[in-house]
Design a protein around this motif. Structure first.
Motif, PDB file in Angstrom:
ATOM      1  N   ASP A  99       0.840  -1.192   0.000  1.00 54.22           N
ATOM      2  CA  ASP A  99       0.000   0.000   0.000  1.00 54.22           C
ATOM      3  C   ASP A  99       0.884   1.254   0.000  1.00 54.22           C
ATOM      4  OD1 ASP A  99       0.751   0.600   2.629  1.00 54.22           O
ATOM      5  OD2 ASP A  99      -0.917  -0.528   3.480  1.00 54.22           O
ATOM      6  N   GLU A 138      -4.291   2.582   2.272  1.00 56.69           N
ATOM      7  CA  GLU A 138      -4.076   1.194   2.660  1.00 56.69           C
ATOM      8  C   GLU A 138      -4.490   0.178   1.624  1.00 56.69           C
ATOM      9  OE1 GLU A 138      -5.798   0.993   6.519  1.00 56.69           O
ATOM     10  OE2 GLU A 138      -4.073   1.996   7.426  1.00 56.69           O
ATOM     11  N   THR A 141      -1.098  -0.258  -4.091  1.00 54.85           N
ATOM     12  CA  THR A 141      -1.012   0.882  -5.000  1.00 54.85           C
ATOM     13  C   THR A 141      -1.341   0.496  -6.440  1.00 54.85           C
ATOM     14  OG1 THR A 141       1.352   0.476  -5.130  1.00 54.85           O
ATOM     15  CG2 THR A 141       0.619   2.195  -3.620  1.00 54.85           C
TER      16      THR A 141
END
Lengths: 226, 413
Positions: A99, A138, A141
């Motif tokens: 994340d 969170e 990505t």
């Protein structure tokens, strides 16, 4: 000087007779924001790799923040890069399965620039400044939009408080709105922290954001304008 | 962070990782399972008979004597006379003697003619005596005590009557039909050939053969067995001896081997058992080799999976380099991923084996006469696991070095 190249030549081992770079002298003073443009194939990426110490120059001297990279071992160059240079690419800026917070933290892992690892608050603060909401922090990505990913990339590049930020075609995957957003955020953050920015792109329409504009093709031919 | 990166990276590729874990788990399960069975087969084998100091039979090979007297495999070459047996059993060094008379069977299970001493002195495993699930030792001439498997497979209970067959074939045409036996007791399972044996009194064997021509299979001509008075047999097949003192073992053995009246052989069961086990060494090694090969295949799969992942993770490696990760970090990252996979597989493989041994132990004991104790981490298991770790590190060195080299050469184009 933030960057200073003296008589730098670089040729790949496969073609030693055809130097990709041949730069008599080129420098960027500290705190300056430079736009470097040129069509692809003119050695932009190679130049950036030489400046960041990923590729050693075949010949000549490369000084970054006054440090001669040739004088450092590979290990020391890796450490130097982690400590002093931030990097933003066109894509693949992030580990897609981590994340945003972890990606930023990972960058600080290899640096000893800071006394202690950045706190979560510090990271999320930085992400907020870059207009990323808590919901984006969170999730892996890889699931963020390209625009969001590029902003996380800025956070990752800035977390170690580098003196030099290298941006390599960072806006090429973005649409007009996201591009302008990105440029505004990048430039203001660089300005605030007094970071030297080397921005490389083939897109001349971006040159309006910069006071100094250099052409890649001219680096080899003339002394730097400054 | 390092561990997090490795685990997240594996989770991100959970499909191929899961398959690799399955392959590794099977490999480790087979490796540990074979080791477990091998170990326990050996134990179980060595535990077939204990507390017996000497086995005496007609002169033959020591393995042959062991096989027919203890494992009920093969046929005795000759008998020993009752007189010799009496003399040996009565000698001062001998504490007890169990006579054994073979030759009859019931539906493929062998019948042993013996005496009450058998239940008193015969032991297996770690000096465990025979126990009864139900009933009691034979008392009358036509009582029979069944081994656990015989009772279970053929469905006999106390008071049932059955007929013995002459000879060892599972379908014999010469039955001792006129003298049925009554089940007086059923033995507890032992995991030894005792489970597959019917035990009757020597006198019973004598009685059903009375009137049969020696060595023949013709119908008996005279008399009814139960009308015959109890009498001593002329000969028995073998005898098990317990000595007053272990110290005397070799002395007694020599005395029996040099017995003047007939050619006899006395063997130490422990020695003969280990000789026999050594003959099985090849089988043992083959099993081991197979389990190692299964594991090697799984580990090679792990290596291939990681190598393929390196190819698709070029950007990731490049990125890690740019943010300052040294090439050694990449090497260690791939090694860590491999070790995580093999650790998970080791835990799963061991758990699976523990589950299996706990659940199928009864089935195996019943079916193969092999007593499995539940899986525990022994020292040899730990060595095995260390071996797995080493194998993983070696196999993962290929993709790790690949990542290392990629990292060294990496330059973004």
């Amino acid at each position: 000087m933030a960057i200073e190249l003296r008589d730098v030549r670089f040729a790949y081992a496969e073609a030693p007779d055809k130097p990709v770079l041949d730069i008599p002298h080129w420098s960027v003073p500290r705190g300056e924001q430079v736009f470097l443009h040129g069509p692809s194939g003119t050695g932009k990426s190679t130049l950036l790799n030489v400046i960041s110490g990923l590729l050693p120059a075949t010949q000549g001297e490369v000084l970054v923040m006054g440090q001669a990279l040739n004088a450092l071992s590979t290990r020391q160059r890796d450490r130097f890069r982690a400590n002093h240079i931030g990097y933003v690419f066109q894509q693949f800026n992030l580990i897609p399965y981590l994340d945003a917070v972890d990606n930023v933290q990972l960058a600080s892992h290899f640096s000893n620039q800071r006394q202690s690892a950045p706190s979560r608050e510090e990271i999320t603060g930085l992400l907020s400044t870059l207009k990323l909401t808590a919901a984006d922090w969170e999730m892996p990505t890889g699931r963020l939009s390209i625009g969001q990913q590029q902003r996380v990339a800025i956070a990752r590049a800035l977390i170690n408080q580098p003196e030099l930020l290298i941006a390599d075609e960072p806006t090429s995957s973005l649409d007009q709105v996201n591009r302008d957003n990105f440029m505004a955020v990048l430039l203001s953050m660089a300005e605030q922290s007094g970071i030297t920015l080397l921005f490389v792109s083939h897109d001349m329409s971006l040159s309006g954001f910069f006071k100094r504009v250099d052409a890649m093709t001219e680096l080899g031919a003339r002394e730097a304008a400054h | 962070m390092f561990l997090k990166l490795a685990t997240q990276s594996l989770l991100n590729r959970r499909g191929s990782v899961l398959l690799t874990v399955v392959a590794m788990t099977v490999g480790i399960f087979v490796l540990l399972g074979v080791e477990q069975i091998r170990h326990q087969a050996k134990d179980s084998f060595a535990n077939t008979v204990s507390g017996v100091d000497l086995i005496v039979g007609a002169r033959t090979g020591s393995l042959n004597l062991l096989l027919y007297s203890v494992f009920r495999i093969g046929a005795p070459t000759n008998n020993i006379s009752w007189q010799s047996y009496q003399e040996i059993a009565g000698s001062p060094n001998v504490a007890w003697a169990i006579p054994i008379s073979l030759g009859d069977s019931h539906k493929g299970y062998r019948v042993v003619g013996t005496t009450g001493e058998f239940f008193e002195h015969f032991s297996y495993g770690r000096q465990r005596k025979l126990g009864f699930t139900s009933g009691k030792p034979f008392a009358s001439m036509f009582d029979v005590v069944l081994g656990a498997e015989v009772a279970a497979k053929l469905g006999y209970g106390i008071g049932d009557s059955l007929v013995l067959a002459h000879g060892l074939a599972s379908t014999s045409f010469s039955l001792h039909e006129d003298s049925p036996f009554t089940v007086s007791g059923v033995l507890a399972p032992t995991g030894t050939p005792v489970d597959q044996t019917l035990h009757v009194r020597l006198a019973g064997i004598e009685a059903i053969h009375a009137g049969w021509p020696q060595g023949g299979t013709a119908r008996r001509e005279t008399g009814k067995a139960d009308e015959l008075a109890e009498r001593d047999p002329e000969s028995i097949t073998a005898a098990m001896l317990g000595l007053e003192s272990r110290m005397a073992t070799f002395q007694v053995q020599r005395a029996i081997n040099n017995y003047p009246k007939e050619p006899l052989l006395a063997i130490l069961p422990g020695v003969a058992l280990s000789e026999l086990w050594q003959m099985m060494g090849l089988l043992e090694d083959t099993l081991r080799l197979i389990s190692v090969l299964v594991l090697a295949a799984a580990v090679a799969g792990l290596s291939a999976m990681l190598l393929a992942s390196i190819r698709e993770r070029g950007n990731e490696i490049q990125l890690l380099r740019v943010i300052g990760a040294p090439p050694a970090f990449l090497f260690l990252l791939i090694q860590l991923e491999a070790l995580l996979i093999s650790t998970i597989s080791m835990v799963l493989g061991a758990a699976l084996l523990a589950l299996c041994t706990a659940n199928v132990a009864d089935f195996i004991a019943y079916r193969f006469g092999l007593q499995l104790t539940p899986f525990t981490l022994s020292q040899s298991t730990l060595y095995m696991l260390v071996f797995v770790v080493l194998l993983t590190v070696i196999a993962a060195a290929i993709p790790s070095l690949h990542a290392y080299r990629n990292a060294k050469l990496s330059a973004r184009h």
